[in-house]
Design an enzyme around this catalytic site. Structure first.
Site, short mmCIF file in Angstrom:
data_model
loop_
_atom_site.label_atom_id
_atom_site.label_comp_id
_atom_site.label_asym_id
_atom_site.label_seq_id
_atom_site.Cartn_x
_atom_site.Cartn_y
_atom_site.Cartn_z
N ASP A 100 35.31 45.73 30.84
CA ASP A 100 37.23 45.50 30.65
C ASP A 100 36.98 46.28 32.56
O ASP A 100 37.35 47.82 32.39
CB ASP A 100 37.28 45.93 29.60
CG ASP A 100 38.82 45.71 29.66
OD1 ASP A 100 39.74 45.98 30.32
OD2 ASP A 100 39.05 46.48 28.68
N ASN A 159 48.04 45.12 40.36
CA ASN A 159 48.61 44.07 41.24
C ASN A 159 49.32 44.55 41.88
O ASN A 159 50.11 44.10 42.83
CB ASN A 159 48.47 43.00 39.96
CG ASN A 159 46.89 42.05 39.45
OD1 ASN A 159 46.39 41.61 40.56
ND2 ASN A 159 47.24 41.76 38.16
N ASP A 170 43.38 39.33 43.12
CA ASP A 170 42.27 38.04 42.55
C ASP A 170 41.40 38.20 43.50
O ASP A 170 39.79 37.90 42.65
CB ASP A 170 42.55 36.65 43.44
CG ASP A 170 44.56 36.18 42.05
OD1 ASP A 170 44.38 37.05 41.21
OD2 ASP A 170 45.24 34.65 42.20
N ASP A 182 40.82 40.30 33.07
CA ASP A 182 40.26 40.91 33.43
C ASP A 182 39.04 41.87 32.68
O ASP A 182 38.43 42.70 32.93
CB ASP A 182 40.93 42.95 34.24
CG ASP A 182 41.72 43.10 32.92
OD1 ASP A 182 41.27 42.65 31.70
OD2 ASP A 182 42.30 44.48 32.91
#
Length: 253
Positions: free
Chosen positions: A126, A134, A143, A169
């Site tokens: 994770d 982001n 990305d 993610d």
């Protein structure tokens, strides 16, 4: 005036569809039909018409072979398109790893078909604080970070292991052979070091929490492996993130 024998040339041309997968049969059947028609010509036809029939036979053989290659090309293109569609449907387009459905299905199939008692391990990764990346650097950088993470995992494990992206993610790896605690320590420490040292665009200094479920007896199903790895992942996050926790899969009663 005698009419040209047409039915055998038509058979020669049309029968190609029944032998599209058998090249040798195609050639032999064409030659046999051609010879048969020539023999019939000699027996039943006037000599003056034999050349006309010979040309017709040759043309029919050529057309049938042309039809064969056209059908073979179409069949090859269809197969290629089918394989490409299957690849795209099973792949996470961002990272190139298996997508959630495919990786879970692949792990399930492996567990169901592996020898009884074959040890394996399931790891869940994770990415820590991905929303911050982001929000701070933009979704394109986010990305690119995920692509980098997928590439790092692919380099860190073997071709025989099963890798996939199971969420925005989150990533999963199934190690398909027995491994030691030292294996997990080296792999996880190496991955965490690469993340801390990485620079993607303006972003850097990444980390991941890792939960590991180890089944030394080879008796666990996918649900038990996953829940154990998920519990280990939760503990890794509780420990401050950027670390790994390993748990042994509890034995079924």
């Amino acid at each position: 005036e005698e009419k040209t024998l047409l039915f055998l040339p038509l058979v020669i041309i049309s029968s190609v569809v029944f032998f599209v997968d058998y090249f040798k049969i195609i050639i032999c059947s064409r030659l046999i039909m051609a010879v048969l028609l020539c023999i019939l010509d000699k027996i039943f036809r006037e000599a003056s018409l034999c050349m006309e029939d010979f040309i017709l036979i040759s043309a029919s053989v050529a057309i049938s072979l042309l039809c064969y290659f056209v059908l073979l090309s179409l069949q090859t293109d269809t197969g290629r398109m089918s394989r490409e569609l299957h690849r795209k449907s099973s792949t996470d387009l961002l990272t190139g790893l298996l997508n959630k459905i495919s990786v879970e299905e692949t792990v399930r199939n492996y567990l169901e078909n592996s020898e009884k008692g074959a040890a394996c391990s399931l790891l869940i990764f994770d990415f820590d604080n991905f929303k911050h990346i982001n929000d701070t650097y933009g979704h394109q950088t986010g990305d690119d970070v995920l692509k980098f993470f997928g590439y790092t995992l692919k380099r860190s494990f073997r071709d025989s292991d099963i890798l996939g992206r199971i969420g925005g993610d989150e990533f999963m790896v199934c190690v398909t052979t027995p491994v030691s605690d030292e294996f997990f320590k080296k792999r996880c420490d190496s991955i965490l070091y690469e993340l801390r040292s990485a620079k993607v665009g303006d972003a850097g200094g990444f980390s991941s929490s890792i939960g590991i479920a180890q089944d030394m007896n080879g008796t666990a199903d996918f649900e038990l492996l996953y829940s154990t790895a998920d519990q280990a992942l939760y503990q890794a996050k509780q420990n401050g993130k950027g670390c790994f926790v390993k748990k042994e899969v509890p034995q079924k009663n």
